[in-house]
Design an enzyme around this catalytic site. Structure first.
Site, PDB file in Angstrom:
ATOM      1  CB  THR B  12     -14.441  -0.165  -4.476  1.00  0.00           C
ATOM      2  OG1 THR B  12     -14.950  -0.408  -5.604  1.00  0.00           O
ATOM      3  CG2 THR B  12     -13.864  -1.354  -3.627  1.00  0.00           C
ATOM      4  CB  VAL B 133       2.610   5.779  -3.378  1.00  0.00           C
ATOM      5  CG1 VAL B 133       3.818   4.448  -3.579  1.00  0.00           C
ATOM      6  CG2 VAL B 133       2.756   6.677  -4.273  1.00  0.00           C
ATOM      7  CB  ILE B 137       2.277   0.761   2.548  1.00  0.00           C
ATOM      8  CG1 ILE B 137       1.948  -0.723   2.335  1.00  0.00           C
ATOM      9  CG2 ILE B 137       3.522   1.031   3.356  1.00  0.00           C
ATOM     10  CD1 ILE B 137       3.041  -1.359   1.405  1.00  0.00           C
ATOM     11  N   GLY B 188     -10.828 -10.868 -10.421  1.00  0.00           N
ATOM     12  CA  GLY B 188     -10.968  -9.448 -10.161  1.00  0.00           C
ATOM     13  C   GLY B 188      -9.713  -8.682  -9.908  1.00  0.00           C
ATOM     14  CD  GLU B 191      -8.564  -1.821 -14.762  1.00  0.00           C
ATOM     15  OE1 GLU B 191      -9.151  -1.144 -15.538  1.00  0.00           O
ATOM     16  OE2 GLU B 191      -7.760  -0.945 -13.857  1.00  0.00           O
ATOM     17  CG  ASP B 202      -0.553   0.853 -11.024  1.00  0.00           C
ATOM     18  OD1 ASP B 202      -1.521   1.817 -10.617  1.00  0.00           O
ATOM     19  OD2 ASP B 202       0.088   0.510 -10.030  1.00  0.00           O
ATOM     20  CE  LYS B 206       0.367   2.176  -7.286  1.00  0.00           C
ATOM     21  NZ  LYS B 206      -0.004   0.765  -7.305  1.00  0.00           N
ATOM     22  N   GLY B 303      -7.269  -2.130  -2.269  1.00  0.00           N
ATOM     23  CA  GLY B 303      -8.471  -2.679  -1.459  1.00  0.00           C
ATOM     24  C   GLY B 303      -9.334  -1.495  -0.913  1.00  0.00           C
TER      25      GLY B 303
END
Lengths: 428, 428
Positions: B12, B133, B137, B188, B191, B202, B206, B303
């Site tokens: 993606t 991270v 941003i 979506g 997961e 996660d 970061k 994204g």
């Protein structure tokens, strides 16, 4: 060997620099690869010098700018005097003498930036001014270094802390413009002549700089439309809230098919918009782009330490580039031919507050006038106001600036209608 | 002459790169001072290659990583495979071959970053990872380039879009954790095994990277306390709202007198806190510092296009440095000796939800237990729950992690009390 800097002016912001050099010295030195030392400080006259010395400021104060500009040991000149003259002459002389310059002077850079940058380029000197837009928010460098990969389509900003403080009081507390101004003056946020802040002039200077960094285009200050907050009434604020909006003074720069358009105006922001919760003296810059989509940069727009932090960040970059031997790079390298948008391409929804005699058929006549300009309504609210005068509030669908001026002209022609206020509406 | 890049993986995010190179080509080329060209793309096998070619992707797909690493024309390798292996081996090989590397792989960089950075340094290669991270941003480069002048005291972040989407549903719509998870999976965002997102793992990765850029300290992943959102109940959400808070999963890194402390945990944020209005899949990093004071960086945390924008920003910086002949600079140069805070220095207010039999004297006993650890109460709420069980909600004044574990131990010893939840509270 230390990098020696000369300060022009020792006001509020300038005196924040020693604070950072002391409290954050180790990190600054590591980043700059050199110690940064304040070698000389220009003050107005001997009176100021003696006053500052008596107050315990242990610096080498000078009253002649040449003592700094002609000092071969000083490599960076930091201008924090504000206004146009003598700052402009001093910066030009410093650049011509091969000094690198850091400034926080948005008025000067917005109006005479191009010529100063040309002098800088000619002498391979750096001219950095992160602090000129939104004080402590590192927005210019972020646009120049990080958002290079992205194509920006619009920048919206709450760019003036004074007017935002006032708008926050008017929205949250229901205060009048006058009461909010008095409070801002009492707290030292507004000057006795508040014109620059409340009429959007200060924000328009910043919009000029943002259009250079965000869109690569140098728009003249005169080409930034600006409308202030002084006409906003408690009625406007109340109806905005009723309809789900917050009014703020917003700078808006966007690219249209024919070019860019920049303006500063009171704007209805949907309550959920990230800018809507930027309150008090805080600033924020909201960026729309094809890659990231939406991002926002939030922080204090003014103040001693925030502004000094941006100034010192510029000093560090220059010092480091001096160390690395690559000091030529411009602060902003993104340059395209400037194209100003045609008014018919600049589209927004608008809020109209119109007063009309409370008699039959008035709303129909209004609808006909708007319809004749192909403007359709999103929301309409008719409120009975004083006696036999009604107040009609309209939120339109999107219309162009051309349509806006046409419809305002037509409304003007009808003696019955008085347009009380017209403000841009986002998100319709 | 173009700068040639090789992509490892074409999922993606990777497929967002051609979009930017095409739609923003002119600006990218001007910033990089060279055209950027995708020379080769590594895919898993011939099946994937044929599928991508059949779908109209006109690239030179390869199935052997050496075709990229040993290609002398390729100067930048972009790793977008995710997970630890084979990404780690490939990046190491690329760096050892003198390639510069861009990665968005937070797991890998958080756990094996130090060794990879050592390899990069040894071979004078750049290893950049802005996208690791908070996706779109530009926070890492901002910390490295702009906030160098400032001393950061605390970083708070909404760092995981999936859990923030879920929390937003739980807060705004009153949904249960289970309902929010089902919705996130349907859309979506989550997961099928959501552990990494909902348990704060996660976000903890970061936090490791933010502690390096913000504090110059490399904290081990295992030293980041993490607590997830799965135990949060509608009761917790409702009482938070009643008391003026919003619950979010927040990463928190701060410097104390004895060192830094990093944790990820559900946190009560005062409604007016800028992070409290970061909703849905959006991320934000809130920085407290001695200079700027408070600043916030907001945008999409994931994204295709946002992440690709950060990746391309890194590619541009490397290409430009190649052009300028100064490619050696590390992404993050701020390095201090790592000191982990002593638990007695890590202080916060806390929310306790405690269930107790609804009988006389229970609140007194609770008060005695907290008092024995010198913990005082800010707010107390006793709610009758089911049958003869009462629910006591306490917001304490500031207490240390040492006090927290002591009081939890004491509460555990009393059979009557069941501690339902304990969350950190900001702003008390």
């Amino acid at each position: 060997m230390a990098v020696k800097i000369g300060l022009l002016g020792f006001g509020t912001v300038a005196s924040g620099i020693p604070f950072l050099l002391k409290e954050n010295g180790e990190k600054i030195r590591a980043a700059a690869k050199d110690k940064i030392e304040i070698a000389k400080i220009l003050v107005k006259d001997d009176d100021e010098k003696n006053r500052l010395l008596a107050a315990g400021n242990d610096y080498h104060f000078v009253t002649d700018v040449d003592a700094i500009i002609k000092d071969p040991d000083i490599s960076i000149v930091v201008e924090l005097m504000g206004r146009i003259e003598p700052a402009r002459t001093f910066i030009e002389a410093a650049l011509a003498a091969g000094k690198h310059v850091v400034s926080a002077n948005k008025d000067l850079l917005a109006v005479h930036g191009a010529e100063l940058l040309a002098v800088a380029k000619e002498h391979r000197a750096a001219l950095y001014y992160e602090a000129a837009v939104a004080g402590g928010i590192p927005i210019l460098r972020t646009l120049a270094n990080s958002l290079t990969s992205d194509k920006i389509t619009r920048i919206l900003g709450v760019l003036n802390g004074t007017s935002n403080f006032m708008m926050t009081q008017m929205v949250d507390e229901g205060w009048t413009y006058e009461a909010a101004l008095a409070k801002a003056q009492e707290l030292g946020y507004a000057e006795s002549d508040p014109t620059n802040d409340v009429e959007g002039i200060d924000a328009a200077y910043k919009a000029v700089l943002l259009s250079q960094f965000g869109f690569g285009m140098t728009i003249d200050f005169d080409q930034v439309l600006h409308q202030g907050i002084s006409t906003i009434t408690p009625d406007d604020v109340a109806v905005a809230q009723e309809l789900g909006y917050v009014i703020k003074l917003v700078g808006d720069i966007r690219e249209t098919p024919s070019g860019i358009a920049a303006e500063v105006s009171p704007t209805f922001l949907p309550k959920e918009h990230p800018l809507a919760s930027v309150n008090g003296v805080m600033n924020a810059v909201f960026v729309e782009s094809i890659g990231i989509g939406e991002s926002m940069y939030y922080g204090p727009g003014a103040g001693q330490k925030p502004t000094a932090t941006s100034v010192v960040a510029d000093i560090i970059r220059i010092a480091r580039r001096l160390h690395d031997g690559n000091v030529g790079k411009s602060f902003n390298e993104f340059v395209r031919e400037t194209q100003i948008a045609h008014p018919s391409d600049v589209k927004s929804a608008y809020y109209f507050a119109i007063s009309t005699p409370d008699k039959r058929g008035q709303l129909l006549r209004l609808a006909q006038i708007f319809n004749s300009e192909a403007i359709s309504f999103g929301q309409v609210l008719q409120q009975r106001a004083n006696g036999d005068t009604a107040r009609v509030v309209i939120i339109t669908h999107s219309l162009s600036r051309t349509q806006l001026s046409n419809v305002l002209e037509k409304l003007e022609e009808v003696a019955d209608f008085e347009v009380l206020n017209t403000f841009k509406v986002l998100g319709e």
